[in-house]
Design a protein around this motif. Structure first.
Motif, short mmCIF file in Angstrom:
data_model
loop_
_atom_site.label_atom_id
_atom_site.label_comp_id
_atom_site.label_asym_id
_atom_site.label_seq_id
_atom_site.Cartn_x
_atom_site.Cartn_y
_atom_site.Cartn_z
N ARG A 109 -5.92 4.30 -18.45
CA ARG A 109 -5.46 3.68 -19.48
C ARG A 109 -5.18 2.03 -18.85
O ARG A 109 -4.34 1.73 -17.82
CB ARG A 109 -3.90 3.93 -19.81
N LEU A 110 -5.85 1.17 -19.63
CA LEU A 110 -6.01 -0.37 -19.26
C LEU A 110 -4.62 -0.92 -19.57
O LEU A 110 -4.01 -0.48 -20.74
CB LEU A 110 -7.38 -0.91 -19.70
N GLY A 111 -4.21 -1.77 -18.83
CA GLY A 111 -3.00 -2.49 -19.27
C GLY A 111 -1.69 -2.00 -18.79
O GLY A 111 -0.82 -2.50 -19.02
N VAL A 112 -1.68 -1.19 -18.10
CA VAL A 112 -0.37 -0.16 -17.57
C VAL A 112 -0.58 -0.47 -16.01
O VAL A 112 -1.55 -0.02 -15.39
CB VAL A 112 -0.42 1.23 -17.84
N GLN A 113 0.40 -1.15 -15.50
CA GLN A 113 0.43 -1.05 -14.01
C GLN A 113 1.68 -0.28 -13.64
O GLN A 113 2.53 0.04 -14.36
CB GLN A 113 1.06 -2.53 -13.93
N LEU A 114 1.53 -0.11 -12.30
CA LEU A 114 2.63 0.80 -11.44
C LEU A 114 3.34 -0.17 -10.60
O LEU A 114 2.65 -0.69 -9.79
CB LEU A 114 1.61 1.88 -10.64
N ILE A 122 7.92 2.56 -25.60
CA ILE A 122 8.71 2.74 -26.86
C ILE A 122 9.80 3.51 -26.94
O ILE A 122 10.61 3.76 -28.07
CB ILE A 122 7.72 3.01 -28.18
N GLY A 123 9.92 4.36 -25.93
CA GLY A 123 10.98 5.23 -25.51
C GLY A 123 10.86 6.56 -26.56
O GLY A 123 9.72 6.76 -27.01
N LEU A 124 11.96 7.37 -26.72
CA LEU A 124 12.10 8.61 -27.35
C LEU A 124 12.97 8.27 -28.60
O LEU A 124 14.04 8.57 -28.25
CB LEU A 124 12.05 9.88 -26.65
N SER A 125 12.23 8.37 -29.90
CA SER A 125 13.51 8.11 -30.97
C SER A 125 13.97 9.47 -31.34
O SER A 125 15.20 9.64 -31.65
CB SER A 125 12.62 7.77 -32.01
N GLU A 126 13.23 10.67 -31.04
CA GLU A 126 13.72 11.99 -31.15
C GLU A 126 13.15 12.93 -30.01
O GLU A 126 12.32 12.76 -29.58
CB GLU A 126 13.63 12.36 -32.62
N ALA A 177 3.43 6.05 -23.92
CA ALA A 177 4.56 5.07 -24.08
C ALA A 177 4.22 3.88 -24.58
O ALA A 177 5.06 2.74 -25.07
CB ALA A 177 5.24 4.78 -22.77
N PHE A 178 2.94 3.31 -24.38
CA PHE A 178 2.48 2.15 -25.17
C PHE A 178 1.32 2.05 -26.01
O PHE A 178 0.16 1.99 -25.71
CB PHE A 178 1.85 1.56 -23.86
N PRO A 179 1.56 2.67 -27.29
CA PRO A 179 0.66 2.73 -28.31
C PRO A 179 -0.24 1.62 -28.81
O PRO A 179 0.61 0.47 -28.57
CB PRO A 179 1.49 3.51 -29.70
N GLY A 180 -1.24 1.73 -29.27
CA GLY A 180 -2.14 0.36 -29.93
C GLY A 180 -2.54 -0.33 -28.75
O GLY A 180 -2.93 -1.59 -28.82
N GLY A 181 -2.68 0.12 -27.44
CA GLY A 181 -3.22 -0.63 -26.42
C GLY A 181 -2.57 -1.86 -25.73
O GLY A 181 -3.09 -2.55 -25.24
N VAL A 182 -1.06 -1.85 -26.18
CA VAL A 182 -0.33 -2.64 -25.55
C VAL A 182 -0.11 -2.55 -24.05
O VAL A 182 -0.17 -1.36 -23.45
CB VAL A 182 1.37 -2.75 -26.32
N ALA A 183 0.28 -3.72 -23.42
CA ALA A 183 0.52 -3.49 -21.86
C ALA A 183 2.03 -3.18 -21.58
O ALA A 183 2.62 -3.04 -22.29
CB ALA A 183 0.25 -4.91 -21.23
#
Length: 341
Positions: A225-230, A293-297, A263-269
């Motif tokens: 997954r691009l755009g996600v850093q550790l 985005i967390g867990l809404s439910e 956690a990061f839909p739509g390719g967001v970082a």
């Protein structure tokens, strides 16, 4: 007159020594300054079945196993020259012809402040040695069997991964294909963890920080997954048993994969943070968090969006003897506390 008195005292002491030695529960020998043995007690003679005159000087060497003789004499000569205590083992022929392993310990002694030779004792430890050999062979056989089992499990896991990936490529339903690819990824990542853990010696602990860092980086690389850093915050020097460390590593696998995929839909970082520290004496704390985005439910278990890993994590936490706190209000934050040394 004084010389006669001194001589009789010496003879009396010698007689007393021989009497005590003959009743000792071990085999006793003595060597004079010439390195020749001038005394063997009764247990030694009963063991070898030979007369005292046959054993005196270097006669006892005749009973030492030919394969051990040179080593035995060399050890004795080096200790004698250095006037230092020694310990060695060798095979000695028993009166019935059987070769028995003796543990021989010798040390120098003095008379009137002057070096007078060596005195030593021997015990027959053949049965103990055999038991240790049997135990070592059993451990070697066990290691060979475990290695073979590990090899087969690893091959089966790789075959399972390939099969799931093939089925995913053939699935017409996108949801089914995603579920199959996710299952293949989990099998592969779990296999990598198990492979590293297998290389840890049974009696050694796992350095948790480096292991969890490797696990997290590998999981993120595999997801791709691009755009996600550790981000890493590992400040604890923690070593855990293999079983406990394996469960925690599998938890990190699941959390990192779930965060990278959901956690990061739509390719967001975004950022996934892994932290490890000591929360108190004998207590470690592991936190894996993301700013997604967390867990809404509560997610449903049987859907690709259901994050199957989040349902597996509580079971893995129990295996790790860890408490789990999961917060999904602002990103997902999983906190595990566990006992450690």
């Amino acid at each position: 007159m004084a010389a006669e008195t001194g001589g009789s005292e010496m003879l009396g002491q010698e007689a007393q020594f021989r009497a005590l030695a003959d009743h000792a529960p071990v085999m006793i020998w003595r060597a004079d300054i010439s390195m020749g043995c001038d005394f063997f007690n009764q247990p030694w003679l009963e063991f070898t079945g030979r007369r005292l005159d046959q054993e005196l000087g270097q006669g006892w060497v005749e009973g030492v196993h030919p394969e051990d003789r040179d080593r035995c004499l060399r050890t004795f000569a080096e200790a004698f020259a250095a006037r230092q205590a020694f310990s060695m083992d060798y095979r000695l022929r028993r009166h019935d012809g059987a070769w028995r392993w003796l543990l021989d310990r010798g040390r120098p002694f003095e008379v009137a402040g002057r070096f007078a030779g060596f005195i030593g004792s021997c015990v027959d430890y053949t049965d103990t040695r055999q038991a240790l050999d049997d135990h070592r062979h059993a451990l070697e056989e066990r290691e060979n069997l475990l290695s073979e089992l590990h090899h087969r499990v690893k091959n089966n896991a790789q075959a399972t991964t390939s099969f799931l990936s093939l089925q995913a490529s053939r699935a017409s339903d996108p949801a089914v294909a995603a579920a199959l690819r996710g299952a293949a990824m989990r099998v592969m990542l779990a296999t990598l963890v198990q492979d590293r853990m297998f290389r840890v010696p049974p009696d050694a602990g796992v350095e948790l920080g480096p292991e969890l860092e490797t696990t997290a980086r590998t999981a993120l690389d595999v997801v791709g997954r691009l755009g996600v850093q550790l981000d890493l915050d590992i400040d604890a020097d923690l070593a855990l048993p293999v079983t406990q460390a394996t469960a925690l590593a599998l938890i990190v696998n699941e959390l990192v994969v779930n965060a990278a995929r959901h956690a990061f839909p739509g390719g967001v970082a975004g950022t996934i943070t892994l932290s490890l520290r000591r929360a108190g004496p004998g207590l470690g704390e592991l936190v894996v968090a993301d700013d997604g985005i967390g867990l809404s439910e509560a997610p449903r278990r049987n859907t690709p969006q259901g994050c199957l890993g989040l349902h597996l994590i509580p079971r893995l936490a129990r295996q790790a003897h860890a408490t789990l706190k999961l917060d999904g209000s602002q990103g997902v934050r999983a906190t595990l506390r566990f006992a450690c040394r």
